[in-house]
Write an enzyme that holds these catalytic residues in place. Sequence first.
Site, PDB file in Angstrom:
ATOM      1  N   GLY A  43       5.259   1.931   5.065  1.00 40.07           N
ATOM      2  CA  GLY A  43       5.173   1.563   3.652  1.00 40.07           C
ATOM      3  C   GLY A  43       6.540   1.569   3.013  1.00 40.07           C
ATOM      4  O   GLY A  43       7.006   2.561   2.475  1.00 40.07           O
ATOM      5  N   SER A  49      11.356   4.677  -1.350  1.00 41.00           N
ATOM      6  CA  SER A  49      11.271   5.858  -0.486  1.00 41.00           C
ATOM      7  C   SER A  49      12.337   5.815   0.609  1.00 41.00           C
ATOM      8  O   SER A  49      12.828   6.867   1.048  1.00 41.00           O
ATOM      9  CB  SER A  49       9.881   6.012   0.121  1.00 41.00           C
ATOM     10  OG  SER A  49       9.465   4.819   0.742  1.00 41.00           O
ATOM     11  N   ASP A  68       6.826  -2.040   7.725  1.00 43.42           N
ATOM     12  CA  ASP A  68       6.040  -2.711   6.677  1.00 43.42           C
ATOM     13  C   ASP A  68       5.918  -4.181   7.071  1.00 43.42           C
ATOM     14  O   ASP A  68       6.896  -4.777   7.544  1.00 43.42           O
ATOM     15  CB  ASP A  68       6.768  -2.589   5.312  1.00 43.42           C
ATOM     16  CG  ASP A  68       5.849  -2.841   4.119  1.00 43.42           C
ATOM     17  OD1 ASP A  68       5.140  -3.857   4.115  1.00 43.42           O
ATOM     18  OD2 ASP A  68       5.868  -2.020   3.191  1.00 43.42           O
ATOM     19  N   GLY A  72       2.578  -6.842   1.204  1.00 40.10           N
ATOM     20  CA  GLY A  72       1.910  -6.095   0.145  1.00 40.10           C
ATOM     21  C   GLY A  72       0.557  -5.573   0.566  1.00 40.10           C
ATOM     22  O   GLY A  72      -0.098  -6.126   1.454  1.00 40.10           O
ATOM     23  N   SER A 121       1.446  -2.159  10.945  1.00 41.36           N
ATOM     24  CA  SER A 121       1.626  -0.779  11.411  1.00 41.36           C
ATOM     25  C   SER A 121       0.915  -0.501  12.736  1.00 41.36           C
ATOM     26  O   SER A 121       1.499   0.075  13.656  1.00 41.36           O
ATOM     27  CB  SER A 121       1.117   0.161  10.313  1.00 41.36           C
ATOM     28  OG  SER A 121       1.096   1.479  10.750  1.00 41.36           O
ATOM     29  N   HIS A 141      -3.556   2.017   1.460  1.00 44.56           N
ATOM     30  CA  HIS A 141      -4.315   3.195   1.068  1.00 44.56           C
ATOM     31  C   HIS A 141      -5.819   3.017   1.231  1.00 44.56           C
ATOM     32  O   HIS A 141      -6.590   3.908   0.892  1.00 44.56           O
ATOM     33  CB  HIS A 141      -3.977   3.584  -0.380  1.00 44.56           C
ATOM     34  CG  HIS A 141      -2.599   4.179  -0.518  1.00 44.56           C
ATOM     35  ND1 HIS A 141      -1.623   3.996   0.434  1.00 44.56           N
ATOM     36  CD2 HIS A 141      -2.041   4.950  -1.466  1.00 44.56           C
ATOM     37  CE1 HIS A 141      -0.519   4.630   0.053  1.00 44.56           C
ATOM     38  NE2 HIS A 141      -0.750   5.228  -1.110  1.00 44.56           N
ATOM     39  N   ASP A 167       0.474  10.324  -1.987  1.00 50.89           N
ATOM     40  CA  ASP A 167      -0.755  10.002  -2.727  1.00 50.89           C
ATOM     41  C   ASP A 167      -1.947  10.837  -2.289  1.00 50.89           C
ATOM     42  O   ASP A 167      -3.078  10.341  -2.200  1.00 50.89           O
ATOM     43  CB  ASP A 167      -1.050   8.490  -2.661  1.00 50.89           C
ATOM     44  CG  ASP A 167       0.127   7.680  -3.177  1.00 50.89           C
ATOM     45  OD1 ASP A 167       0.522   7.889  -4.330  1.00 50.89           O
ATOM     46  OD2 ASP A 167       0.688   6.875  -2.403  1.00 50.89           O
TER      47      ASP A 167
END
Length: 211
Positions: A43, A49, A68, A72, A121, A141, A167
């Site tokens: 991500g 990050s 990634d 999106g 991924s 997520h 998260d």
Amino acid sequence: MDRTLIALARATRGFMPEDDGLALHRAGLEAAAAGTGPLLEIGAYCGKSALYLGSAAQAAGSLLLSVDHHRGSEENQPGWEHHDPELVDPATGRMDTLPCFRRTMEQAGLEPWVTAIVGESSAVSARWRTPLSLVFIDGGHGREQAWGDYLGWAPHVDVDGLLAIHDVFPDPEDGGRPPYELWCRALASGAFAEVAACGSLRVLRRVAADV
Ligand code: SAH
Ligand code: MG
């Protein structure tokens, strides 16, 4: 962490509050200094990050691998809550965060310490063989994506290495369930023990071989 990079992180689009980011940076410093394997995040988005983890990799002479597909997540698509029309490729109408990610790493001077892996991924994790000193899960997520990231990447964390999950919301009022479920599973497995928490970031150390 370098003041200029903190300022750049503030100005970078993304989903990483500064306190969580600085806690992630500390985890990255510790893991990179203690371990031999690279750091890996799932991500990347626009590199927020990766600034925190990449600067840790730089300080320790390590490397951050940033996975990634740059298309999106579901919530980044047109019509969804976290859509940013400026991240749409005008030629195709599809999301493309890779140019923004590259620009962020270039501005930060972190290109030697951050390598982007552009792809799905699970396609990468299924072929992975290198032990990692830190894995940071902050990709899709949804239930399937999040569990795929945990099951695909957690086994590659070196014993004594760190697993960070973003998260994680124990209270359902605060956010979606999957990252919290991964954290519960990691603790329940006995393979990981919590070492730090900040905001919705949880940092766990791998303490046993069986995940
Ligand atoms: N860490 C970032 C935020 C990441 S947002 C920050 O600090 O701002 C989640 C990212 O996960 C998105 O960029 C999306 O493209 C990526 N993603 C979602 N599902 C994925 C998958 N299955 N494989 C690869 N990347 C994925
Ligand atoms: Mg996040």
